[in-house]
Design a protein around this motif. Structure first.
Motif, PDB file in Angstrom:
ATOM      1  N   MET A  23       0.826  -1.197   0.000  1.00 49.78           N
ATOM      2  CA  MET A  23       0.000   0.000   0.000  1.00 49.78           C
ATOM      3  C   MET A  23       0.867   1.256   0.000  1.00 49.78           C
ATOM      4  O   MET A  23       0.568   2.233  -0.680  1.00 49.78           O
ATOM      5  CB  MET A  23      -0.913  -0.001   1.230  1.00 49.78           C
ATOM      6  N   LEU A  24       1.988   1.232   0.741  1.00 49.01           N
ATOM      7  CA  LEU A  24       2.894   2.375   0.746  1.00 49.01           C
ATOM      8  C   LEU A  24       3.586   2.549  -0.599  1.00 49.01           C
ATOM      9  O   LEU A  24       3.897   3.670  -1.010  1.00 49.01           O
ATOM     10  CB  LEU A  24       3.929   2.226   1.861  1.00 49.01           C
ATOM     11  N   ALA A  25       3.799   1.443  -1.312  1.00 51.37           N
ATOM     12  CA  ALA A  25       4.434   1.504  -2.629  1.00 51.37           C
ATOM     13  C   ALA A  25       3.480   2.042  -3.694  1.00 51.37           C
ATOM     14  O   ALA A  25       3.907   2.728  -4.624  1.00 51.37           O
ATOM     15  CB  ALA A  25       4.948   0.125  -3.030  1.00 51.37           C
ATOM     16  N   SER A  26       2.189   1.743  -3.554  1.00 56.86           N
ATOM     17  CA  SER A  26       1.215   2.235  -4.545  1.00 56.86           C
ATOM     18  C   SER A  26      -0.073   2.652  -3.833  1.00 56.86           C
ATOM     19  O   SER A  26      -1.071   1.928  -3.865  1.00 56.86           O
ATOM     20  CB  SER A  26       0.945   1.164  -5.600  1.00 56.86           C
ATOM     21  N   PRO A  27      -0.069   3.829  -3.201  1.00 55.93           N
ATOM     22  CA  PRO A  27      -1.234   4.271  -2.417  1.00 55.93           C
ATOM     23  C   PRO A  27      -2.477   4.571  -3.246  1.00 55.93           C
ATOM     24  O   PRO A  27      -3.577   4.572  -2.715  1.00 55.93           O
ATOM     25  CB  PRO A  27      -0.729   5.529  -1.708  1.00 55.93           C
ATOM     26  N   ALA A  28      -2.333   4.776  -4.529  1.00 55.56           N
ATOM     27  CA  ALA A  28      -3.492   5.087  -5.366  1.00 55.56           C
ATOM     28  C   ALA A  28      -4.243   3.834  -5.812  1.00 55.56           C
ATOM     29  O   ALA A  28      -5.368   3.945  -6.325  1.00 55.56           O
ATOM     30  CB  ALA A  28      -3.051   5.887  -6.590  1.00 55.56           C
ATOM     31  N   ASP A  29      -3.668   2.664  -5.634  1.00 50.61           N
ATOM     32  CA  ASP A  29      -4.305   1.420  -6.056  1.00 50.61           C
ATOM     33  C   ASP A  29      -5.419   1.060  -5.065  1.00 50.61           C
ATOM     34  O   ASP A  29      -5.164   0.712  -3.914  1.00 50.61           O
ATOM     35  CB  ASP A  29      -3.262   0.303  -6.129  1.00 50.61           C
TER      36      ASP A  29
END
Length: 106
Positions: A23-29
């Motif tokens: 989630m921290l790597a891709s918060p928009a997903d």
């Protein structure tokens, strides 16, 4: 007090941490965020906490201590959140006999 098996706590904590990193790597997903929140909720239910961070901390404490030590730590923690009084504030007023009483008392 019933406590979950340490193997299940460890498994759910690993799952929560893995989804946290994703989630921290891709918060928009949206899918990743939803799965992360689901993992947090599962950990909350498992550890009896209201917040995923509290649940993760409790899980880590539970895994590194013995059952007796963990229960002692839990009983020593201040109960500020649970001990807080709900409802309108207590206002002292005079009873018919002239003595001070908290509101709601006769």
């Amino acid at each position: 007090m019933l406590l979950p098996a340490k193997t299940e706590v460890a498994r759910q904590l690993r799952r929560y941490r893995a989804w946290e990193r994703m989630m921290l790597a891709s918060p928009a997903d949206v899918r990743v965020r939803a799965t992360f929140e689901d993992a947090g909720y599962t950990l909350c239910v498992l550890m009896g906490k209201r917040c995923a961070r509290e649940a993760a901390d409790a899980a880590e404490r539970y895994l590194r201590t013995t059952l007796v030590t963990y229960l002692q730590e839990q009983s020593e923690r201040p109960l500020t959140a649970r001990a807080a009084r709900r409802g309108p504030p207590v206002v002292e007023r005079l009873s018919p006999s002239g003595r001070k009483t908290p509101s709601g008392a006769a």
